[in-house]
Design a protein around this motif. Sequence first.
Motif, PDB file in Angstrom:
ATOM      1  N   ALA A   3       3.468   1.152   0.165  1.00  0.00           N
ATOM      2  CA  ALA A   3       2.739   2.365  -0.687  1.00  0.00           C
ATOM      3  C   ALA A   3       3.784   2.829  -1.752  1.00  0.00           C
ATOM      4  O   ALA A   3       3.452   3.521  -2.488  1.00  0.00           O
ATOM      5  CB  ALA A   3       2.080   3.340   0.150  1.00  0.00           C
ATOM      6  N   MET A   4       4.865   2.083  -1.733  1.00  0.00           N
ATOM      7  CA  MET A   4       6.022   2.582  -2.834  1.00  0.00           C
ATOM      8  C   MET A   4       5.733   2.368  -4.041  1.00  0.00           C
ATOM      9  O   MET A   4       5.200   1.322  -4.280  1.00  0.00           O
ATOM     10  CB  MET A   4       7.386   1.785  -2.137  1.00  0.00           C
ATOM     11  N   MET A  15      -0.263  -7.605  -3.004  1.00  0.00           N
ATOM     12  CA  MET A  15       1.285  -7.885  -2.621  1.00  0.00           C
ATOM     13  C   MET A  15       2.155  -7.061  -3.328  1.00  0.00           C
ATOM     14  O   MET A  15       1.901  -6.818  -4.386  1.00  0.00           O
ATOM     15  CB  MET A  15       1.425  -9.338  -3.077  1.00  0.00           C
ATOM     16  N   SER A  16       3.001  -6.583  -2.518  1.00  0.00           N
ATOM     17  CA  SER A  16       4.030  -5.674  -3.158  1.00  0.00           C
ATOM     18  C   SER A  16       5.176  -6.382  -4.001  1.00  0.00           C
ATOM     19  O   SER A  16       5.359  -7.589  -3.854  1.00  0.00           O
ATOM     20  CB  SER A  16       4.938  -5.044  -1.800  1.00  0.00           C
ATOM     21  N   ARG A  17       5.555  -5.533  -5.049  1.00  0.00           N
ATOM     22  CA  ARG A  17       6.337  -5.866  -6.047  1.00  0.00           C
ATOM     23  C   ARG A  17       7.921  -5.537  -5.645  1.00  0.00           C
ATOM     24  O   ARG A  17       8.762  -5.772  -6.167  1.00  0.00           O
ATOM     25  CB  ARG A  17       6.281  -5.362  -7.442  1.00  0.00           C
ATOM     26  N   SER A  49      10.429  10.483  -3.908  1.00  0.00           N
ATOM     27  CA  SER A  49      11.092  10.663  -2.672  1.00  0.00           C
ATOM     28  C   SER A  49      12.390   9.777  -2.359  1.00  0.00           C
ATOM     29  O   SER A  49      13.336   9.958  -1.651  1.00  0.00           O
ATOM     30  CB  SER A  49      10.228  10.343  -1.288  1.00  0.00           C
ATOM     31  N   GLY A  50      12.763   9.117  -3.557  1.00  0.00           N
ATOM     32  CA  GLY A  50      13.964   8.438  -3.751  1.00  0.00           C
ATOM     33  C   GLY A  50      14.259   8.022  -5.116  1.00  0.00           C
ATOM     34  O   GLY A  50      13.474   7.661  -5.899  1.00  0.00           O
ATOM     35  N   GLU A  77      10.771  -1.010   7.977  1.00  0.00           N
ATOM     36  CA  GLU A  77      10.082  -0.127   7.453  1.00  0.00           C
ATOM     37  C   GLU A  77      10.846   1.269   7.325  1.00  0.00           C
ATOM     38  O   GLU A  77      11.873   1.324   7.916  1.00  0.00           O
ATOM     39  CB  GLU A  77       8.731   0.012   8.311  1.00  0.00           C
ATOM     40  N   GLY A  78      10.287   2.178   6.261  1.00  0.00           N
ATOM     41  CA  GLY A  78      10.782   3.295   6.184  1.00  0.00           C
ATOM     42  C   GLY A  78      11.255   3.404   4.666  1.00  0.00           C
ATOM     43  O   GLY A  78      11.209   2.627   3.933  1.00  0.00           O
ATOM     44  N   VAL A  79      12.099   4.467   4.445  1.00  0.00           N
ATOM     45  CA  VAL A  79      13.112   4.604   3.386  1.00  0.00           C
ATOM     46  C   VAL A  79      14.070   3.495   3.361  1.00  0.00           C
ATOM     47  O   VAL A  79      14.834   3.409   4.445  1.00  0.00           O
ATOM     48  CB  VAL A  79      13.654   5.953   3.178  1.00  0.00           C
ATOM     49  N   LYS A  80      14.159   2.759   2.281  1.00  0.00           N
ATOM     50  CA  LYS A  80      14.892   1.761   2.371  1.00  0.00           C
ATOM     51  C   LYS A  80      16.391   1.798   1.867  1.00  0.00           C
ATOM     52  O   LYS A  80      16.309   2.672   0.767  1.00  0.00           O
ATOM     53  CB  LYS A  80      14.488   0.333   1.457  1.00  0.00           C
ATOM     54  N   ASP A  81      17.595   1.069   2.227  1.00  0.00           N
ATOM     55  CA  ASP A  81      18.765   1.460   1.570  1.00  0.00           C
ATOM     56  C   ASP A  81      18.825   0.729   0.256  1.00  0.00           C
ATOM     57  O   ASP A  81      19.489   1.217  -0.835  1.00  0.00           O
ATOM     58  CB  ASP A  81      19.771   1.025   2.390  1.00  0.00           C
ATOM     59  N   GLN A  82      18.020  -0.535   0.076  1.00  0.00           N
ATOM     60  CA  GLN A  82      18.179  -1.217  -1.189  1.00  0.00           C
ATOM     61  C   GLN A  82      16.793  -1.599  -1.379  1.00  0.00           C
ATOM     62  O   GLN A  82      15.882  -1.956  -0.340  1.00  0.00           O
ATOM     63  CB  GLN A  82      18.974  -2.375  -1.108  1.00  0.00           C
TER      64      GLN A  82
END
Length: 120
Positions: free
Chosen positions: A53-54, A1-3, A83-84, A10-15
């Motif tokens: 995968a972040m 499960m992602s934290r 990347s962010g 999906e993709g690069v998130k603004d938040q």
Amino acid sequence: MSRFVSPEGEGVKDQIDCRSTSGEYLRFALFKEGRPLSPMAGNFVYVAGEDEAMEVVYVGETDNLAKHAQDRWSEAERACGASGLYTRLNITAAVRRREHAELLHAYTPSMNTDELRQAG
């Protein structure tokens, strides 16, 4: 499960919302190239990958995001594929340091290994 939790798709998130060891979700906003970073105090994270995968590769806190949030960015890009850069305004030093410690233990970022070792 992602934290991570994100209100976007999906993709690069603004938040992103990062879950601390206390279970609290802390909201971070993406720093976008060409926009100035705030000179306010706050916490920040460098991330690599996207979506599930972040991965948090570095956690930091500073009294001036504009001066210090990018101090290790080049290293993070080169060594970890960062990347962010996400920031969170947090003026109160005690709260900022507590959140920093909780994020360190929740994510054990690869670029914070010395700091984690010292914290024991």
